[in-house]
Design a protein around this motif. Structure first.
Motif, PDB file in Angstrom:
ATOM      1  N   GLU A 265       0.827  -1.212   0.000  1.00 12.38           N
ATOM      2  CA  GLU A 265       0.000   0.000   0.000  1.00 12.38           C
ATOM      3  C   GLU A 265       0.861   1.262   0.000  1.00 12.38           C
ATOM      4  O   GLU A 265       0.506   2.265  -0.636  1.00 12.38           O
ATOM      5  CB  GLU A 265      -0.941   0.017   1.221  1.00 12.38           C
ATOM      6  N   ALA A 266       2.008   1.200   0.706  1.00  8.98           N
ATOM      7  CA  ALA A 266       2.894   2.371   0.722  1.00  8.98           C
ATOM      8  C   ALA A 266       3.409   2.652  -0.690  1.00  8.98           C
ATOM      9  O   ALA A 266       3.511   3.808  -1.107  1.00  8.98           O
ATOM     10  CB  ALA A 266       4.048   2.135   1.685  1.00  8.98           C
ATOM     11  N   ILE A 267       3.691   1.581  -1.412  1.00 12.10           N
ATOM     12  CA  ILE A 267       4.149   1.759  -2.806  1.00 12.10           C
ATOM     13  C   ILE A 267       3.017   2.380  -3.624  1.00 12.10           C
ATOM     14  O   ILE A 267       3.232   3.352  -4.359  1.00 12.10           O
ATOM     15  CB  ILE A 267       4.611   0.415  -3.413  1.00 12.10           C
ATOM     16  N   ARG A 268       1.806   1.839  -3.483  1.00 10.61           N
ATOM     17  CA  ARG A 268       0.655   2.410  -4.212  1.00 10.61           C
ATOM     18  C   ARG A 268       0.511   3.900  -3.892  1.00 10.61           C
ATOM     19  O   ARG A 268       0.365   4.714  -4.792  1.00 10.61           O
ATOM     20  CB  ARG A 268      -0.623   1.665  -3.806  1.00 10.61           C
ATOM     21  N   ASP A 269       0.604   4.246  -2.627  1.00  7.77           N
ATOM     22  CA  ASP A 269       0.340   5.625  -2.206  1.00  7.77           C
ATOM     23  C   ASP A 269       1.446   6.590  -2.620  1.00  7.77           C
ATOM     24  O   ASP A 269       1.244   7.804  -2.613  1.00  7.77           O
ATOM     25  CB  ASP A 269       0.145   5.680  -0.678  1.00  7.77           C
ATOM     26  N   ASN A 270       2.616   6.054  -2.947  1.00  7.17           N
ATOM     27  CA  ASN A 270       3.749   6.917  -3.309  1.00  7.17           C
ATOM     28  C   ASN A 270       4.213   6.672  -4.755  1.00  7.17           C
ATOM     29  O   ASN A 270       5.345   6.973  -5.103  1.00  7.17           O
ATOM     30  CB  ASN A 270       4.911   6.691  -2.332  1.00  7.17           C
ATOM     31  N   TRP A 271       3.292   6.110  -5.547  1.00  2.00           N
ATOM     32  CA  TRP A 271       3.667   5.713  -6.909  1.00  2.00           C
ATOM     33  C   TRP A 271       4.198   6.884  -7.736  1.00  2.00           C
ATOM     34  O   TRP A 271       5.147   6.733  -8.507  1.00  2.00           O
ATOM     35  CB  TRP A 271       2.482   5.022  -7.601  1.00  2.00           C
ATOM     36  N   ASP A 272       3.606   8.070  -7.557  1.00  4.33           N
ATOM     37  CA  ASP A 272       4.085   9.233  -8.317  1.00  4.33           C
ATOM     38  C   ASP A 272       5.545   9.536  -7.982  1.00  4.33           C
ATOM     39  O   ASP A 272       6.335   9.877  -8.871  1.00  4.33           O
ATOM     40  CB  ASP A 272       3.231  10.475  -8.015  1.00  4.33           C
ATOM     41  N   ALA A 273       5.905   9.383  -6.703  1.00  2.17           N
ATOM     42  CA  ALA A 273       7.295   9.648  -6.302  1.00  2.17           C
ATOM     43  C   ALA A 273       8.232   8.582  -6.879  1.00  2.17           C
ATOM     44  O   ALA A 273       9.351   8.880  -7.308  1.00  2.17           O
ATOM     45  CB  ALA A 273       7.404   9.687  -4.778  1.00  2.17           C
ATOM     46  N   VAL A 274       7.757   7.328  -6.904  1.00  2.00           N
ATOM     47  CA  VAL A 274       8.569   6.242  -7.490  1.00  2.00           C
ATOM     48  C   VAL A 274       8.842   6.537  -8.967  1.00  2.00           C
ATOM     49  O   VAL A 274       9.938   6.291  -9.476  1.00  2.00           O
ATOM     50  CB  VAL A 274       7.843   4.877  -7.353  1.00  2.00           C
ATOM     51  N   MET A 275       7.840   7.073  -9.642  1.00  2.00           N
ATOM     52  CA  MET A 275       7.941   7.305 -11.094  1.00  2.00           C
ATOM     53  C   MET A 275       8.678   8.596 -11.449  1.00  2.00           C
ATOM     54  O   MET A 275       8.966   8.834 -12.630  1.00  2.00           O
ATOM     55  CB  MET A 275       6.528   7.368 -11.707  1.00  2.00           C
ATOM     56  N   THR A 276       9.010   9.400 -10.458  1.00  2.00           N
ATOM     57  CA  THR A 276       9.678  10.682 -10.739  1.00  2.00           C
ATOM     58  C   THR A 276      11.022  10.465 -11.450  1.00  2.00           C
ATOM     59  O   THR A 276      11.770   9.561 -11.109  1.00  2.00           O
ATOM     60  CB  THR A 276       9.924  11.445  -9.416  1.00  2.00           C
ATOM     61  N   GLU A 277      11.272  11.307 -12.442  1.00  2.00           N
ATOM     62  CA  GLU A 277      12.513  11.135 -13.233  1.00  2.00           C
ATOM     63  C   GLU A 277      13.658  12.032 -12.767  1.00  2.00           C
ATOM     64  O   GLU A 277      14.823  11.739 -13.015  1.00  2.00           O
ATOM     65  CB  GLU A 277      12.212  11.440 -14.702  1.00  2.00           C
ATOM     66  N   GLU A 278      13.327  13.166 -12.178  1.00  2.00           N
ATOM     67  CA  GLU A 278      14.381  14.141 -11.858  1.00  2.00           C
ATOM     68  C   GLU A 278      14.474  14.401 -10.354  1.00  2.00           C
ATOM     69  O   GLU A 278      13.426  14.432  -9.688  1.00  2.00           O
ATOM     70  CB  GLU A 278      14.096  15.463 -12.576  1.00  2.00           C
TER      71      GLU A 278
END
Ligand code: NAI
Length: 298
Positions: A265-278
């Motif tokens: 769930e933590a991964i789901r909730d922070n998915w945008d941060a995981v996907m950040t490129e810069e």
């Protein structure tokens, strides 16, 4: 600045009977390299070997005033790859440059692709490049000099429908390039890869006719020659090249997101941060990447 030349150097170009390899061989020879023109001489899928294409290109080089020898061995077999490099040693006494260019296609969508079609493509591109490089490596180490140019593809770097085998092989060549660059560094052996786009028998059915004159093999070979030149110290890199444009392609890692309490769930909730490129990292070794990961834990 003087023109870049290869006088006194010996180049092996695999798959040089047609298309890109032929153009690379002609350019290197025109600039003074002695060239082993290797080609199995088969059809696009690798079937029906013939000594004709390699012999024709070697003959043309000699006719143009250069030095070349034809070789018809199969780079996908250990004996064939060894024989290609041995031809350079026996004929010209050394090997300075290896251009791994030989390739075949066996396109099919994933569900229809057979194990044979998958293996055959990996055998020529990946195993062939490994084997020829491995055969040349001791000679390069001994002379503390070498240049390796591998041939990847946008299909491997970015993916393509109907080319699971070919894409896998072409991304495999990126790994081969990066690790050879690391292992060769101390002996002044540089390894890079190109991801070309050009009008050849391999692609003529894919591109609109008006691109034939723009996407010529002759607009790929200058990059290969530059990467093969003594003055180019760049190593472990991949370059997109076609129609006169050259661009660096790099593998990068985003800043990432971490927690001591990693849950689904933590991964789901922070998915945008995981996907950040810069800001991104561009590690040049596994060690560099691991260090960055470990530092994030401190
Ligand atoms: P091509 O079919 O004209 O040239 C490939 C050559 O490799 C042929 O002459 C063939 O006989 C030879 N070959 C195949 N299997 C061999 C083996 N086992 N041993 C020795 N020689 C063998 O095609 P093209 O386009 O010139 O391809 C050259 C390289 O560039 C290939 O690795 C291809 O995958 C790659 N490439 C080409 C692109 C393009 O737009 N034309 C795009 C991306 C990559």
């Amino acid at each position: 600045m003087p023109d870049l030349r290869f006088d006194g150097q010996v180049a092996v170009v695999t798959g040089a009977g047609h298309g890109l390899g032929r153009s690379h061989a002609l350019l290197l020879a025109e600039r003074g390299a002695k060239v082993v023109v290797n080609d199995l001489g088969g059809a696009l899928d690798g079937t029906g070997p013939s000594s004709g294409p390699a012999a024709d290109v070697a003959e043309l080089i000699v006719k143009n005033g250069g030095e070349a020898v034809a070789n018809g061995d199969n780079v996908a077999t250990p004996e064939g790859a060894q024989a290609v490099v041995q031809t350079a040693i026996d004929t010209f006494g050394r090997v300075d440059i290896v251009v791994n260019n030989a390739g075949i296609l066996r396109d099919k969508s994933l569900g229809k692709m057979t194990v044979e079609e998958f293996d055959a493509v990996l055998a020529v591109h990946v195993r062939g490049s490994f084997l020829v490089t491995r055969a040349a490596f001791p000679h390069m180490k001994e002379q503390a000099y070498g240049r390796v140019v591998n041939t990847s593809s946008p299909a491997g770097l970015f993916g393509n429908f109907g080319q699971v085998n070919y894409s896998t092989a072409k991304m495999g060549l990126v790994g081969l390039t990066k690790s050879v660059a690391i292992e060769g560094a101390r002996a002044n052996i540089r390894a890079n890869a190109i991801a070309p786009i050009a009008w050849t028998r391999m692609t003529e059915a894919l591109f609109p006719a008006e691109f034939q004159e723009k996407l010529t093999p002759e607009r790929i070979s200058p990059l290969v020659a530059y990467l093969a030149h003594e003055s180019c110290e760049t190593t472990g890199e991949v370059f997109s090249v076609g129609g006169g444009r050259v661009a660096r392609v790099f593998v990068a890692e985003g800043p990432g997101w971490r927690t001591d309490d990693l849950t689904i769930e933590a991964i789901r909730d922070n998915w945008d941060a995981v996907m950040t490129e810069e800001p991104h990292l561009q590690p040049t070794t596994l060690g560099g990447q691991a260090t960055a990961s470990m530092q994030a834990m401190l």
